[in-house]
Design a protein around this motif. Structure first.
Motif, PDB file in Angstrom:
ATOM      1  N   MET A   1      37.882 -31.436  70.729  1.00 32.01           N
ATOM      2  CA  MET A   1      37.511 -32.817  71.028  1.00 32.01           C
ATOM      3  C   MET A   1      36.732 -33.464  69.881  1.00 32.01           C
ATOM      4  N   GLU A   2      36.224 -32.631  68.968  1.00 28.81           N
ATOM      5  CA  GLU A   2      35.480 -33.188  67.826  1.00 28.81           C
ATOM      6  C   GLU A   2      36.376 -34.113  67.004  1.00 28.81           C
ATOM      7  N   TYR A   3      37.631 -33.693  66.831  1.00 29.14           N
ATOM      8  CA  TYR A   3      38.563 -34.511  66.057  1.00 29.14           C
ATOM      9  C   TYR A   3      38.812 -35.838  66.761  1.00 29.14           C
ATOM     10  N   VAL A   4      38.999 -35.806  68.078  1.00 33.07           N
ATOM     11  CA  VAL A   4      39.226 -37.035  68.843  1.00 33.07           C
ATOM     12  C   VAL A   4      38.004 -37.942  68.743  1.00 33.07           C
ATOM     13  N   LEU A   5      36.824 -37.344  68.849  1.00 40.08           N
ATOM     14  CA  LEU A   5      35.580 -38.122  68.761  1.00 40.08           C
ATOM     15  C   LEU A   5      35.485 -38.844  67.425  1.00 40.08           C
ATOM     16  N   GLU A   6      35.825 -38.164  66.335  1.00 40.85           N
ATOM     17  CA  GLU A   6      35.765 -38.802  65.020  1.00 40.85           C
ATOM     18  C   GLU A   6      36.793 -39.928  64.894  1.00 40.85           C
ATOM     19  N   THR A  47      29.564 -40.272  76.963  1.00 43.70           N
ATOM     20  CA  THR A  47      28.676 -39.190  76.534  1.00 43.70           C
ATOM     21  C   THR A  47      28.053 -39.471  75.183  1.00 43.70           C
ATOM     22  N   HIS A  48      28.813 -40.131  74.307  1.00 40.71           N
ATOM     23  CA  HIS A  48      28.351 -40.365  72.937  1.00 40.71           C
ATOM     24  C   HIS A  48      27.949 -41.825  72.700  1.00 40.71           C
ATOM     25  N   ASN A  95      39.476 -26.731  65.080  1.00 36.91           N
ATOM     26  CA  ASN A  95      39.143 -27.340  63.797  1.00 36.91           C
ATOM     27  C   ASN A  95      37.779 -26.884  63.323  1.00 36.91           C
ATOM     28  N   ALA A  96      37.689 -26.645  62.018  1.00 35.70           N
ATOM     29  CA  ALA A  96      36.402 -26.438  61.365  1.00 35.70           C
ATOM     30  C   ALA A  96      36.070 -27.702  60.589  1.00 35.70           C
ATOM     31  N   ASN A 116      31.773 -25.114  62.873  1.00 37.27           N
ATOM     32  CA  ASN A 116      32.647 -25.723  63.871  1.00 37.27           C
ATOM     33  C   ASN A 116      32.265 -27.179  64.100  1.00 37.27           C
ATOM     34  N   SER A 117      30.973 -27.464  63.987  1.00 38.91           N
ATOM     35  CA  SER A 117      30.476 -28.815  64.156  1.00 38.91           C
ATOM     36  C   SER A 117      29.294 -29.013  63.213  1.00 38.91           C
ATOM     37  N   ILE A 118      29.267 -30.134  62.518  1.00 42.60           N
ATOM     38  CA  ILE A 118      28.206 -30.404  61.552  1.00 42.60           C
ATOM     39  C   ILE A 118      27.295 -31.498  62.098  1.00 42.60           C
TER      40      ILE A 118
END
Length: 245
Positions: A1-6, A47-48, A95-96, A116-118
């Motif tokens: 979901m990190e990719y979708v969030l970005e 959430t964000h 994703n990394a 994994n998340s920065i």
């Protein structure tokens, strides 16, 4: 979901985009080919703090916007660009993220952080490593896009306290961060498209080898077809052995 969030954040940074969750959901499906439902899009954005009514309440952050498309740089380590790239890890189907700091003048890669998340704290941690490793000038400029990790107050305050001038590229203008974008393109071709990674540790080990090759061996057209190491040596910079790490 990190990719979708970005992807959502990038969309909402567009100058005239005022989408709520439903238009964002349609955009992700139609334009990006992402199979995410309307309710999941709503939950992610809520959430964000990305829903329309939430964004209207957020206090605007003062930023030093880019004034020159191509920076005029006269010496090493005086103008840096940094950004995050997503890399797919085949073994874990996830994703990394890779945060990289690049010197515009010499194209030397000063540091990279992989996770994994920065988070914003990781940005500060990487800059601390740069300050500890390299003979940085008393004042220099860093340029970045509007990622949440970069615009965070703690990052802006940290860089300001270090005497660093932070420039933000304008939304949807990757050409204003052209050197780090070019580095990502090189990395995509030389690393991401040539290797399959079992897990995050496998990727980190590959990237450690890549960093050393890029700095010490890879010839660069923008430097007259020599490596960053040779370029720095030609202008009288002594390469410290600890720079190899």
């Amino acid at each position: 979901m990190e990719y979708v969030l970005e992807e959502v954040k990038t969309l909402l940074e567009e100058e005239f985009v005022d989408y709520g969750y439903y238009k964002t959901y349609r955009y992700l499906n139609q334009e990006k080919g992402l199979k995410i439902g309307a309710y999941r899009t709503y939950t992610l954005m809520k959430t964000h703090n990305l829903l329309k009514f939430q964004r209207n309440k957020l206090k605007k952050v003062n930023r030093n916007w880019v004034k020159e498309l191509v920076p005029s740089v006269q010496s090493e380590f005086s103008f840096l660009e940094f950004d995050i790239k997503y890399v797919y890890i085949q073994g874990t189907r996830s994703n990394a993220q890779v945060l990289t700091i690049l010197d515009v003048y010499s194209r030397w890669q000063l540091g990279q952080y992989i996770a994994n998340s920065i988070k914003s704290e990781d940005v500060i941690r990487l800059f601390e490593q740069v300050f500890e490793t390299y003979p940085m000038p008393q004042q220099f400029i860093v340029r970045n896009d509007n990622g949440s990790q970069f615009e965070a107050t703690i990052v802006q305050d940290y860089l300001r306290q270090k005497g660093v001038i932070q420039e933000f590229t304008k939304p949807a203008t990757p050409e204003q961060n052209a050197h780090i974008e070019a580095y990502h393109s090189i990395m995509e071709s030389a690393v991401c498209q040539r290797f399959d990674f079992e897990n995050l540790e496998d990727f980190k080990q590959t990237m450690a080898r890549w960093k050393k090759f890029y700095n010490f061996q890879r010839i660069h057209g923008g430097l007259g077809y020599i490596s960053p190491r040779k370029f720095l040596q030609l202008i009288g910079v002594k390469i410290d052995p600890k720079w190899e790490n």
